[in-house]
Scaffold this active site. Structure first.
Site, mmCIF file in Angstrom:
data_model
loop_
_atom_site.group_PDB
_atom_site.id
_atom_site.type_symbol
_atom_site.label_atom_id
_atom_site.label_comp_id
_atom_site.label_asym_id
_atom_site.label_seq_id
_atom_site.Cartn_x
_atom_site.Cartn_y
_atom_site.Cartn_z
ATOM 1 N N CYS A 51 -3.918 2.190 5.085
ATOM 2 C CA CYS A 51 -5.094 1.376 5.380
ATOM 3 C C CYS A 51 -5.588 1.665 6.801
ATOM 4 O O CYS A 51 -4.853 2.168 7.639
ATOM 5 C CB CYS A 51 -4.779 -0.107 5.238
ATOM 6 N N HIS A 95 -9.453 -3.144 7.312
ATOM 7 C CA HIS A 95 -9.199 -4.583 7.498
ATOM 8 C C HIS A 95 -8.809 -4.889 8.927
ATOM 9 O O HIS A 95 -8.524 -3.996 9.728
ATOM 10 C CB HIS A 95 -8.135 -5.073 6.511
#
Length: 209
Positions: free
Chosen positions: A155, A139
């Site tokens: 992440c 992301h």
């Protein structure tokens, strides 16, 4: 983009002040070192064109073009204890995604908001690509200075313009290979501790620690 104030579950406006230090948006532009900027490079791999390869220990993400070439992006990755390896597929893509911190993250950081609408200031940035049925995503980030660092909860974070570029190249089902490797010993990793109450303004500085 949405400029109306985001409202929490209690009906009060939610602000980025509730975010952990490593997610506080940065106001000043950051110039990445040349090696972390998006560029086409030679990259020997047996993976077919269209595959994403994440080199965790060097904080690079490669999008394989084929013919020994790849687009290389600088990324931020999991801090010590939050790195992972394996093969996943992109299970979902979202533009300006809403953020629901996973249960595991809320257990570690109970002060986090339970929901944050998509838009500037959202920790997932401009785009998110969800990996299989895991809590992990590729992301965007509003903290360019964290690119090249081991700071996340697993992440893979990218500059908003880079994640938008990658987003346009990949499709649901794209294979993602995360190579073994964590932060070298002694690497500075961002603290996951909540900011002391009343010192929200100091939070961005903590992320640089």
């Amino acid at each position: 983009c949405r400029s109306s104030p985001q409202v929490g579950s209690d009906g009060r406006p939610m602000t980025v002040a509730a975010l952990p230090p490593e997610e506080q948006p940065e106001a000043a532009p950051v110039q990445l070192p040349p090696n972390l900027r998006r560029q086409e490079v030679s990259f020997a791999t047996k993976e077919p064109a269209g595959t994403i390869v994440v080199d965790t220990s060097n904080t690079y993400l490669y999008y394989i073009l084929g013919g020994g070439r790849a687009v290389r992006y600088g990324v931020r990755v999991g801090r010590d204890g939050f790195t992972w390896t394996g093969v996943q597929k992109i299970s979902r893509k979202a533009e300006w995604p809403d953020w629901y911190p996973p249960t595991e993250m809320i257990e570690r950081q109970p002060y986090l908001p339970r929901f944050m609408a998509g838009g500037p200031g959202n920790p997932l940035g401009a785009r998110a690509m969800y990996l299989g049925s895991t809590v992990y995503r590729i992301h965007g980030t509003n903290q360019p200075s964290t690119i090249g660092k081991f700071v996340s909860s697993g992440c893979i974070g990218m500059l908003n313009e880079d994640v938008s570029d990658l987003f346009d190249r990949v499709k649901v089902g794209t294979r993602v290979v995360v190579m073994p490797g964590g932060p070298p010993p002694g690497t500075a990793t961002a603290s996951a501790a909540p900011p002391p109450s009343g010192s929200v303004a100091a939070a961005p500085a903590q992320a640089q620690a």
